[in-house]
Design an enzyme around this catalytic site. Structure first.
Site, PDB file in Angstrom:
ATOM      1  N   LYS A 101       0.838  -1.194   0.000  1.00  0.00           N
ATOM      2  CA  LYS A 101       0.000   0.000   0.000  1.00  0.00           C
ATOM      3  C   LYS A 101       0.875   1.248   0.000  1.00  0.00           C
ATOM      4  O   LYS A 101       1.975   1.273   0.554  1.00  0.00           O
ATOM      5  CB  LYS A 101      -0.929   0.014   1.220  1.00  0.00           C
ATOM      6  CG  LYS A 101      -1.918  -1.144   1.244  1.00  0.00           C
ATOM      7  CD  LYS A 101      -2.926  -1.040   0.101  1.00  0.00           C
ATOM      8  CE  LYS A 101      -3.934  -2.180   0.132  1.00  0.00           C
ATOM      9  NZ  LYS A 101      -3.365  -3.485  -0.237  1.00  0.00           N
ATOM     10  N   ASP A 102       0.348   2.296  -0.604  1.00  0.00           N
ATOM     11  CA  ASP A 102       1.076   3.539  -0.799  1.00  0.00           C
ATOM     12  C   ASP A 102       1.538   4.138   0.529  1.00  0.00           C
ATOM     13  O   ASP A 102       0.826   4.091   1.536  1.00  0.00           O
ATOM     14  CB  ASP A 102       0.175   4.536  -1.529  1.00  0.00           C
ATOM     15  CG  ASP A 102       0.964   5.571  -2.305  1.00  0.00           C
ATOM     16  OD1 ASP A 102       1.739   6.298  -1.679  1.00  0.00           O
ATOM     17  OD2 ASP A 102       0.799   5.639  -3.538  1.00  0.00           O
ATOM     18  N   ARG A 103       2.729   4.716   0.511  1.00  0.00           N
ATOM     19  CA  ARG A 103       3.239   5.396   1.710  1.00  0.00           C
ATOM     20  C   ARG A 103       2.555   6.737   1.920  1.00  0.00           C
ATOM     21  O   ARG A 103       2.169   7.081   3.040  1.00  0.00           O
ATOM     22  CB  ARG A 103       4.753   5.600   1.581  1.00  0.00           C
ATOM     23  CG  ARG A 103       5.356   6.415   2.721  1.00  0.00           C
ATOM     24  CD  ARG A 103       6.843   6.647   2.518  1.00  0.00           C
ATOM     25  NE  ARG A 103       7.398   7.475   3.569  1.00  0.00           N
ATOM     26  CZ  ARG A 103       8.659   7.908   3.599  1.00  0.00           C
ATOM     27  NH1 ARG A 103       9.485   7.576   2.615  1.00  0.00           N
ATOM     28  NH2 ARG A 103       9.088   8.661   4.586  1.00  0.00           N
TER      29      ARG A 103
END
Length: 389
Positions: A101-103
């Site tokens: 998942k995106d930071r």
């Protein structure tokens, strides 16, 4: 489909940094329709890019795996996995998660911890050495009899807020944006890989060229047989970048000739909602109707060996895209030399449950679900000509 692999593969220094960056830039790829929004900002704050993992599972409430529903902000999945392994005092290999998942977002996802004693850690999960803007918390927990494996979730729900929008393109206004969103909700968008797959200025593609230019790792003997060694994690990332840039440019050619959502003679189709594929020598009305009703999708290759199911017009187009661009040729040749087996990926990305609302101060909030392995930026690219983060 015959291989075109020569003996050697050009390394990255055979191509300019500018060329690699431009070939790796999904925003430069064609769309079926002009984007109604000229420019917009996204990810102005983590809460402007929200991702919720969609996981369908019946927990056994016993077993040695503690599943944790985690909310995180400002940190990537691998870092959270490390924090959890330290908290539970278990090896990192015993921490499971389904996807990355995106930071730079607010995300929720599941993790699993293998705890053979079936006892949860006695201290609360509360990491202390976090940077400003980073946070992580456990929302729910369940015991289960299996570890969470990669790719186990079926989809992701995105809630994305666009700000500072400029809709002054071809006289577009909110009505034009509404019309465009209604259209893509019905027909989907090109299933391009997003920019995050390629790294800053295409650095992953550059590194992939250098990796593929090296001789393949020697086969490993096992019980009298020689088996090709599995790629290391970093190598897997580079191989994925190489295959993704080839896929994007084949899809771009299909968008230009308007066959990305219809099909060609010799097409390999993907059965919607599954990994199943089948080949067809010739398009007919039955296949065309199945494509129109989203029962099946045309595909393009994740390049490698044994790409032999495609034929006819579809195969000729794929070969032409590779052979007409030296950088793509180099990547394709390298993948074949390293004996990476070809796979197929759908050209069309259906958008599930797309909703939107206009906000004050020239904002627009989108809410939609995408299948695992697809990119929300593909939806945004159809809508916004130039995205700023």
């Amino acid at each position: 489909m015959s291989s075109t692999a020569p003996t050697d593969t050009p390394a990255a220094d055979s191509f300019s940094a500018e060329h690699i960056a431009s070939m790796s830039d999904p925003s430069a790829l064609p769309q079926p329709q002009d984007a109604p929004i000229k420019s917009a900002r996204y990810k102005a704050a983590p809460t402007d890019f929200v991702v919720h993992e969609v996981m369908d599972i019946d927990f056994t409430e016993d077993g040695e795996h503690l599943w944790l529903h985690v909310q995180k902000v400002g940190m990537n999945t691998a870092f959270v996995a490390q924090l959890l392994s330290e908290w539970a005092q278990i090896p990192l290999r015993d921490v499971g998660y389904s996807g990355l998942k995106d930071r730079h977002a607010l995300t929720t996802q599941w993790f699993s911890l293998r705890l053979p004693k079936k006892t949860a850690p006695s201290t609360p999960f509360a990491p202390t050495d976090l940077n400003e803007g980073e946070s992580v918390s456990i929302l729910a927990e369940h015991w289960h009899n299996k570890k969470l494996s990669r790719g186990a979730h079926r989809a992701n729900r995105f809630v994305i807020t666009l700000r500072d929008m400029d809709t002054d393109i071809a006289g577009a206004d909110t009505a034009a944006v509404d019309s465009h969103l209604s259209h893509i909700a019905k027909v989907g968008v090109p299933n391009y890989f997003g920019v995050q797959r390629f790294g800053h200025h295409g650095n992953n593609v550059r590194d992939a060229l250098n990796f593929l230019a090296r001789p393949p790792r020697p086969a490993k003997a096992s019980k009298g047989k020689k088996r090709r060694q599995a790629p290391r994690e970093r190598d897997t990332l580079l191989l994925s970048a190489a295959r993704s840039v080839i896929f994007n440019h084949i899809l771009a050619a299909r968008v230009r000739d308007n066959s990305w959502d219809t099909g060609l003679d010799g097409e390999v189709f993907n059965l919607a909602g599954s990994g199943s594929i089948f080949a067809s020598e010739q398009m007919d009305e039955t296949l065309a109707e199945r494509v129109r009703t989203f029962d099946i999708h045309p595909t393009a290759p994740l390049w490698g060996t044994h790409n032999d199911k495609v034929s006819g017009t579809a195969a000729a187009l794929e070969q032409a895209v590779i052979q007409d661009t030296p950088l793509l040729t180099a990547l394709a040749v390298g993948l074949e030399r390293h004996e990476i087996k070809a796979q197929r990926r759908a050209l069309r990305l259906p958008i599930e449950d797309l909703n939107w609302q206009w906000l004050d101060n020239n904002g627009l909030q989108l809410d939609f679900i995408l299948p695992t392995g697809s990119f929300a930026t593909s939806v945004l690219a159809s809508l916004v000509a130039t995205l700023h983060s």
